[in-house]
Scaffold this motif. Structure first.
Motif, PDB file in Angstrom:
ATOM      1  N   LEU A  30       0.837  -1.212   0.000  1.00 19.39           N
ATOM      2  CA  LEU A  30       0.000   0.000   0.000  1.00 19.39           C
ATOM      3  C   LEU A  30       0.870   1.260   0.000  1.00 19.39           C
ATOM      4  CD1 LEU A  30      -2.745  -1.186   2.529  1.00 19.39           C
ATOM      5  CD2 LEU A  30      -3.160  -0.525   0.156  1.00 19.39           C
ATOM      6  N   HIS A  31       1.934   1.263   0.834  1.00 19.11           N
ATOM      7  CA  HIS A  31       2.849   2.417   0.846  1.00 19.11           C
ATOM      8  C   HIS A  31       3.509   2.605  -0.517  1.00 19.11           C
ATOM      9  CE1 HIS A  31       2.826   3.885   4.958  1.00 19.11           C
ATOM     10  NE2 HIS A  31       2.902   2.650   5.440  1.00 19.11           N
ATOM     11  N   LYS A  32       3.845   1.491  -1.134  1.00 12.88           N
ATOM     12  CA  LYS A  32       4.636   1.571  -2.372  1.00 12.88           C
ATOM     13  C   LYS A  32       3.788   2.010  -3.567  1.00 12.88           C
ATOM     14  CE  LYS A  32       7.910  -1.373  -4.947  1.00 12.88           C
ATOM     15  NZ  LYS A  32       8.499  -2.734  -4.973  1.00 12.88           N
ATOM     16  N   TYR A  33       2.544   1.494  -3.642  1.00 13.88           N
ATOM     17  CA  TYR A  33       1.789   1.658  -4.886  1.00 13.88           C
ATOM     18  C   TYR A  33       0.578   2.584  -4.793  1.00 13.88           C
ATOM     19  CZ  TYR A  33       4.431  -2.514  -6.248  1.00 13.88           C
ATOM     20  OH  TYR A  33       5.435  -3.397  -6.528  1.00 13.88           O
ATOM     21  N   MET A  34      -0.029   2.727  -3.621  1.00 12.62           N
ATOM     22  CA  MET A  34      -1.325   3.411  -3.562  1.00 12.62           C
ATOM     23  C   MET A  34      -1.151   4.915  -3.761  1.00 12.62           C
ATOM     24  SD  MET A  34      -4.475   2.480  -3.393  1.00 12.62           S
ATOM     25  CE  MET A  34      -4.899   1.024  -2.459  1.00 12.62           C
ATOM     26  N   PRO A  35      -2.009   5.540  -4.577  1.00  9.98           N
ATOM     27  CA  PRO A  35      -1.910   6.998  -4.731  1.00  9.98           C
ATOM     28  C   PRO A  35      -2.187   7.691  -3.399  1.00  9.98           C
ATOM     29  CG  PRO A  35      -3.930   6.181  -5.736  1.00  9.98           C
ATOM     30  CD  PRO A  35      -3.114   4.977  -5.367  1.00  9.98           C
ATOM     31  N   SER A  36      -1.621   8.871  -3.232  1.00 11.15           N
ATOM     32  CA  SER A  36      -1.683   9.537  -1.921  1.00 11.15           C
ATOM     33  C   SER A  36      -3.106   9.924  -1.539  1.00 11.15           C
ATOM     34  CB  SER A  36      -0.795  10.779  -1.929  1.00 11.15           C
ATOM     35  OG  SER A  36      -1.268  11.680  -2.934  1.00 11.15           O
TER      36      SER A  36
ATOM     37  N   GLY B 160      -1.790  -8.121  -6.018  1.00  7.50           N
ATOM     38  CA  GLY B 160      -3.183  -7.688  -5.891  1.00  7.50           C
ATOM     39  C   GLY B 160      -3.287  -6.229  -5.486  1.00  7.50           C
ATOM     40  N   ILE B 161      -2.482  -5.835  -4.507  1.00  7.20           N
ATOM     41  CA  ILE B 161      -2.499  -4.432  -4.063  1.00  7.20           C
ATOM     42  C   ILE B 161      -1.966  -3.516  -5.166  1.00  7.20           C
ATOM     43  CG2 ILE B 161      -1.499  -2.795  -2.406  1.00  7.20           C
ATOM     44  CD1 ILE B 161      -3.719  -4.483  -1.173  1.00  7.20           C
ATOM     45  N   ARG B 162      -0.948  -3.985  -5.890  1.00  5.66           N
ATOM     46  CA  ARG B 162      -0.421  -3.144  -6.985  1.00  5.66           C
ATOM     47  C   ARG B 162      -1.504  -2.911  -8.034  1.00  5.66           C
ATOM     48  NH1 ARG B 162       4.496  -5.679  -9.776  1.00  5.66           N
ATOM     49  NH2 ARG B 162       2.830  -6.753 -10.882  1.00  5.66           N
ATOM     50  N   LEU B 163      -2.216  -3.960  -8.382  1.00  7.25           N
ATOM     51  CA  LEU B 163      -3.290  -3.856  -9.371  1.00  7.25           C
ATOM     52  C   LEU B 163      -4.418  -2.953  -8.850  1.00  7.25           C
ATOM     53  CD1 LEU B 163      -3.920  -5.031 -12.160  1.00  7.25           C
ATOM     54  CD2 LEU B 163      -4.873  -7.049 -11.027  1.00  7.25           C
ATOM     55  N   LEU B 164      -4.770  -3.137  -7.580  1.00  7.02           N
ATOM     56  CA  LEU B 164      -5.786  -2.279  -6.961  1.00  7.02           C
ATOM     57  C   LEU B 164      -5.346  -0.821  -7.024  1.00  7.02           C
ATOM     58  CD1 LEU B 164      -8.344  -1.924  -5.089  1.00  7.02           C
ATOM     59  CD2 LEU B 164      -6.809  -2.303  -3.154  1.00  7.02           C
ATOM     60  N   ALA B 165      -4.083  -0.580  -6.672  1.00  9.52           N
ATOM     61  CA  ALA B 165      -3.557   0.791  -6.639  1.00  9.52           C
ATOM     62  C   ALA B 165      -3.528   1.398  -8.039  1.00  9.52           C
ATOM     63  CB  ALA B 165      -2.158   0.787  -6.023  1.00  9.52           C
ATOM     64  N   GLU B 166      -3.120   0.611  -9.009  1.00 14.20           N
ATOM     65  CA  GLU B 166      -3.082   1.121 -10.381  1.00 14.20           C
ATOM     66  C   GLU B 166      -4.484   1.464 -10.881  1.00 14.20           C
ATOM     67  OE1 GLU B 166       0.906  -1.431 -11.703  1.00 14.20           O
ATOM     68  OE2 GLU B 166      -1.088  -2.001 -12.473  1.00 14.20           O
ATOM     69  N   THR B 167      -5.451   0.631 -10.504  1.00 16.45           N
ATOM     70  CA  THR B 167      -6.829   0.904 -10.933  1.00 16.45           C
ATOM     71  C   THR B 167      -7.328   2.193 -10.298  1.00 16.45           C
ATOM     72  OG1 THR B 167      -7.094  -1.502 -10.938  1.00 16.45           O
ATOM     73  CG2 THR B 167      -9.075  -0.189 -11.278  1.00 16.45           C
TER      74      THR B 167
END
Lengths: 406, 406
Positions: A312-318, A388-395
């Motif tokens: 989440l820290h790495k990929y999720m937008p702020s 999964g989190i990376r894909l969620l974050a990208e979406t």
């Protein structure tokens, strides 16, 4: 539910929402962060199988006959001793009733306290399975917001003071440790104050603590019940998360007076729980070390939690924030206020990324908070968490880029 | 129950009466005709132990994880096939939900249909455990007397015609075969008419049939459900009496529409029943012959029944009458109208003869019939039946001689 013969409690039941989420969650093509299951690979399956074999073979035919609604005396002694040791409350077998999981414990307590229209305070958000119980009793809800250190006491006290007559709060339902759904833990100062408020304002507290023993960082906090000197705090727990959910074994720790009434309601509900599961748990607690088993599970769950938080820290937008719970099974993400995470999931996330979570709507009484969601890290395979989190974050990132906040 | 925080459903709960009867019933110095237990010596204990050992050892870790609230598909298929064969209704797995005994089945159906004040028709007397369920839902009761061929249809139809608006009867609860507590069976003609009335007057019938397969004389009658062409009859049964009560396994057979609503209520009540008991029953039904097991039990229960009836004929004074049921666990004695059998039991029978039964008061909604009682013949040791009934009869004779009817 259109049958005019049905009771009103069934007409607005949230079970269809949950049923649909379960369908989405169990689709093997989806990556599910929606579940609330423990990790089945951590069950002590061989030990439990041994316990069942002894329970059914050693105690025949008594194990197959009816017994007491409260559960076997020996098991209640074992659970009471464990409760006294770990939960800081001097329980004896007389303070314990075994239930059909924590779920039935909450239902029996709702049945004990709630007439239609009675005041019930809950955290907002709260456990969706508790909502489906409470909806059957048609209480008047006081939904108290959660802060980073737990339930907002200023708002709770304001509501307690403002509603003294027929609308007064009779019951407060809390998940103090690693709350389902937010993962937030109530501070020690708030725990102590809550026990005092219950006596001052003449209400009862259900302390629902199924995740309490699954702490991955920091120190265990004292239970609310350990601050209670007036039998105002009723403790509910379960062996579902620390041993195996399909045992369907939970318990209530409360005063014998309360438990006599609860046992009457349990008799009406299902007469008793199955002897075989209760006797198997008795055997397990006598012959195996459940504390060692829990200690063995901690590093696995801790790693899943850390993997999810790191991703989440790495990929999720702020624009999307999240909690960092110290235990339990869940964390809570919050998107910009304009984003409806239920619509986002069905319209964007499932079609484009095949990812599911539990949108916040199902976890508030009035469904009026739409921009948050519960993510589960206990049940998903560890190798699927980071992708999964990376894909969620990208979406999220793509969507937020194309739909900037108004 | 004096705590002002409790819900009104708990204030007048009959559980304390039942709790006291259980204490009396389990006192080893008493001869108990009060119980409702099956004979533990007839349990197929070794076969059940084998089924449990396979269930927990063969299916790990899945057997320990959460599953579907309705119960395993394979078990529902087995139960549906058995239901179609023996109960004359073409059930499939979609028409079946597994419950925590018949008790939970009745509770879930009460929850589905009954708002406070809704019209509920019951037999007078009826199963005391059903009363303790219904009391939690505060219905408006229509207590319909029983005749020798079952519920009095003239009175039922009169009530159906007289109450068409908000007071109308929404639900009718019946135990058609060897009723608990009277042992009376509803005739075929009445069964057919009841199914018609349900459609004509827009109500539902709970056909509660836990004793149906324990028939010791005569021929099996068709179920009410077999006459039902409009999904108005909801069938409830249990493996408690034909296999073992502490399995806590019952089922509901009804339309899939109804079962979707019931499954939502089951999820709220306890999420699901334990997998191990459900999987053990699946194994048992696949590997053992439950019909042969039932056939093996019949002569034992038939002998207990006959021993009790013979002793009643031989010893009981003519002022005390009794039913002669063709199956089940119970018969019903009726003393002269002036005799209160609850007072008689506590004041005379227990002190002088150490015999207990279930007085009629606990088995009527308003407790206004005092001169009858339920006698159980399934649980008492066969060698105690004849001397117990003789002692009971002598105590009646002495009392009636010294207290002639006014």
């Amino acid at each position: 539910m259109t049958n005019h013969n049905y009771a009103s409690r069934v007409q607005n039941h949230n079970s269809s929402i949950i049923a649909d989420l379960l369908v989405q969650s169990s689709d093997p093509q989806n990556i599910s962060f929606a579940g609330g299951y423990p990790d089945a690979s951590l069950f002590p399956s061989a030990d439990l199988a041994d316990a069942f074999q002894h329970a059914v073979a050693d105690n025949t035919p008594a194990v197959f006959q009816y017994t007491d609604a409260k559960g076997p005396q020996e098991l209640r002694e074992l659970v009471a001793a464990r409760h006294a040791k770990h939960m800081g409350y001097p329980a004896t077998a007389d303070d314990i009733i075994m239930t059909q999981g924590g779920q039935q414990a909450i239902d029996l307590l709702a049945s004990l306290f709630l007439d239609a229209g009675d005041g019930l305070a809950i955290e907002g958000p709260t456990y969706l399975g508790a909502i489906s119980i409470f909806e059957n009793y048609a209480p008047k809800y006081y939904e108290i917001p959660i802060e980073t250190d737990g339930i907002n006491l200023a708002i709770l006290e304001q509501q307690l003071q403002a509603n003294r007559g027929a609308d007064r709060i009779k019951l407060l339902y809390l998940v103090p440790d690693f709350q389902n759904p937010t993962g937030i833990t109530i501070s020690v100062a708030k725990r102590q104050r809550l026990a005092e408020l219950a006596e001052t304002y003449d209400f009862y507290i259900i302390e629902d603590a199924p995740y309490r023993e699954l702490r991955y960082r920091g120190e265990h906090l004292p239970t609310l019940q350990s601050f209670d000197t007036h039998h105002r705090v009723i403790y509910v727990s379960s062996f579902s998360k620390i041993l195996a959910p399909s045992l369907r074994i939970g318990y209530i720790c409360a005063s014998p007076t309360i438990l006599t009434a609860v046992a009457g309601l349990k008799s009406a509900a299902d007469i008793q729980s199955p002897n075989m599961t209760l006797d198997a748990l008795t055997y397990y607690l006598n012959h195996y070390d459940i504390d060692a088993h829990i200690a063995n599970m901690i590093p696995y769950y801790a790693k899943k939690r850390q993997t999810m938080i790191d991703a989440l820290h790495k990929y999720m937008p702020s624009e999307v924030t999240f909690t960092e719970p110290e235990g339990g099974f869940f964390l809570w993400i919050t998107a910009p206020a304009s984003l409806d995470l239920n619509a986002f999931m069905y319209d964007v996330l499932i079609p484009k990324a095949r990812i599911v979570y539990i949108p916040s709507q199902a976890q508030y009484i009035h469904g009026d908070v739409a921009n948050s969601a519960r993510l589960n890290f206990s049940a998903v395979a560890i190798e699927k968490i980071e992708p999964g989190i990376r894909l969620l974050a990208e979406t999220f990132t793509n969507y937020l880029t194309n739909h900037p906040a108004e």
